[in-house]
Design an enzyme around this catalytic site. Structure first.
Site, PDB file in Angstrom:
ATOM      1  N   LYS A   1       0.866   4.092 -10.920  1.00 34.48           N
ATOM      2  CA  LYS A   1      -0.323   3.322 -10.567  1.00 34.48           C
ATOM      3  C   LYS A   1      -0.833   2.485 -11.744  1.00 34.48           C
ATOM      4  O   LYS A   1      -1.386   1.397 -11.538  1.00 34.48           O
ATOM      5  CB  LYS A   1      -1.415   4.260 -10.048  1.00 34.48           C
ATOM      6  CG  LYS A   1      -1.045   4.951  -8.735  1.00 34.48           C
ATOM      7  CD  LYS A   1      -0.727   3.940  -7.632  1.00 34.48           C
ATOM      8  CE  LYS A   1      -0.495   4.596  -6.289  1.00 34.48           C
ATOM      9  NZ  LYS A   1      -0.252   3.617  -5.198  1.00 34.48           N
TER      10      LYS A   1
ATOM     11  N   TYR B   1       2.387  10.109 -11.044  1.00 34.30           N
ATOM     12  CA  TYR B   1       1.575   9.271 -10.164  1.00 34.30           C
ATOM     13  C   TYR B   1       0.765   8.269 -10.975  1.00 34.30           C
ATOM     14  O   TYR B   1       0.728   7.069 -10.670  1.00 34.30           O
ATOM     15  CB  TYR B   1       0.645  10.161  -9.333  1.00 34.30           C
ATOM     16  CG  TYR B   1      -0.140   9.431  -8.270  1.00 34.30           C
ATOM     17  CD1 TYR B   1       0.467   9.043  -7.075  1.00 34.30           C
ATOM     18  CD2 TYR B   1      -1.480   9.132  -8.448  1.00 34.30           C
ATOM     19  CE1 TYR B   1      -0.243   8.375  -6.090  1.00 34.30           C
ATOM     20  CE2 TYR B   1      -2.209   8.460  -7.469  1.00 34.30           C
ATOM     21  CZ  TYR B   1      -1.582   8.087  -6.298  1.00 34.30           C
ATOM     22  OH  TYR B   1      -2.288   7.423  -5.330  1.00 34.30           O
TER      23      TYR B   1
ATOM     24  N   ASN C   1       0.790  -1.227   0.000  1.00 32.86           N
ATOM     25  CA  ASN C   1       0.000   0.000   0.000  1.00 32.86           C
ATOM     26  C   ASN C   1       0.829   1.287   0.000  1.00 32.86           C
ATOM     27  O   ASN C   1       0.330   2.328  -0.421  1.00 32.86           O
ATOM     28  CB  ASN C   1      -0.932  -0.002   1.217  1.00 32.86           C
ATOM     29  CG  ASN C   1      -1.595   1.322   1.428  1.00 32.86           C
ATOM     30  OD1 ASN C   1      -2.539   1.692   0.725  1.00 32.86           O
ATOM     31  ND2 ASN C   1      -1.093   2.090   2.396  1.00 32.86           N
TER      32      ASN C   1
END
Length: 279
Positions: A159, A155, A90
């Site tokens: 991801k 980002y 995570n």
């Protein structure tokens, strides 16, 4: 996994945000939890709060971008609890400028090291252990809507890679007849401090790209403070583990945006973006 009672979970980025929300949900499911984070004081504070409430938890400081740290995290978990049944990859940070070419190589190295290589290191270290155990196990990788709807630079790139990697690993495990299963968490706006990631940025990667023109960090913080509770996200994850469900889309109001992007790909159209839901 039907029964999580007394099973062992490891959560990275567990000191706050979604990581803490997952840790709390795992504790409520009767699990023993190893909380890991690079932020020492916050990690120990969170661990102490959970322990004071009766949770069986253990703290391990680790930087997921460093493979040796992840190896030591696994060793500490096995020494403490003797097994690992759930791994939540995570830990994540936010970095980057717009336009993206203004981002520095330090920006790229930092965000790739945590958001992508942290997941890679988790798989490389923990999956062989889970396979060798020969019992039901589960990995949860935190991606983002940024991976599914597009429009984010550094980002979104990390991801998107997490999403693609998770899909491949899932197919490899199923195709190989191995016990562990994988879920990919795809959250939208959640009440976290992701925009304050710089507090944990290493000094060796201090060359920061400029913020975009008109960037209002306070407005971004306020918008995310109104987002979904991390604990709710953790409950989504627990249900997905029980159901062995791969895609964990916590904000269904974005489904139309995902469909919009997929149709553009199928049709060969040039990329366009829809406004956020409700606007």
């Amino acid at each position: 996994m039907d029964d999580l009672l007394d099973k062992v979970a490891v959560v990275t980025g567990a000191a706050s945000g979604i990581g803490r929300g997952m840790a709390e949900a795992f504790v409520d499911a009767g699990m023993r939890v190893v909380l890991s984070d690079v932020e020492v004081d916050a990690l120990h504070s969170t661990t102490a709060e959970l322990r004071a409430a009766g949770a069986d938890v253990h703290a391990v400081v680790a930087d997921v971008s460093a493979p040796d740290d992840v190896t030591e995290l696994a060793e500490a978990t096995l020494e403490k609890y003797g097994a690992v049944h759930v791994l939540a990859n995570n830990a994540g940070v936010y970095a980057g400028s717009r336009p993206s070419w203004d981002s520095t190589l330090d920006d790229w190295e930092w965000i790739l090291g945590v958001n992508l290589m942290g997941v890679v290191h988790g798989h490389s270290v923990f999956l062989p252990i889970m396979i060798e155990q020969g019992v039901a196990a589960h990995i949860v990788n935190t991606a983002s809507l940024a991976a599914a709807v597009g429009g984010s630079s550094l980002y979104g790139a990390t991801k998107s890679a997490v999403l693609a990697l998770s899909e491949t690993v899932y197919l490899e495990l199923v195709g190989g007849g191995f016990q562990p299963r994988v879920s990919v968490l795809i959250p939208g706006v959640v009440d976290t401090n992701i925009f304050d990631s710089e507090r944990n940025r290493p000094n060796r990667l201090s060359d920061v790209g400029p913020r975009p023109d008109g960037w209002n960090i306070e407005a971004a913080r306020k918008a995310f403070a109104l987002g979904t509770s991390p604990r709710v996200i953790g409950e989504h994850v627990v249900r997905a583990i029980h159901e062995e469900r791969f895609y964990v889309l916590t904000h269904p109001e974005w489904k139309g945006h995902i469909e919009h992007r997929m149709r553009q790909i199928i049709n060969g159209d040039n990329p366009t973006q829809l406004p956020p839901p409700g606007r």
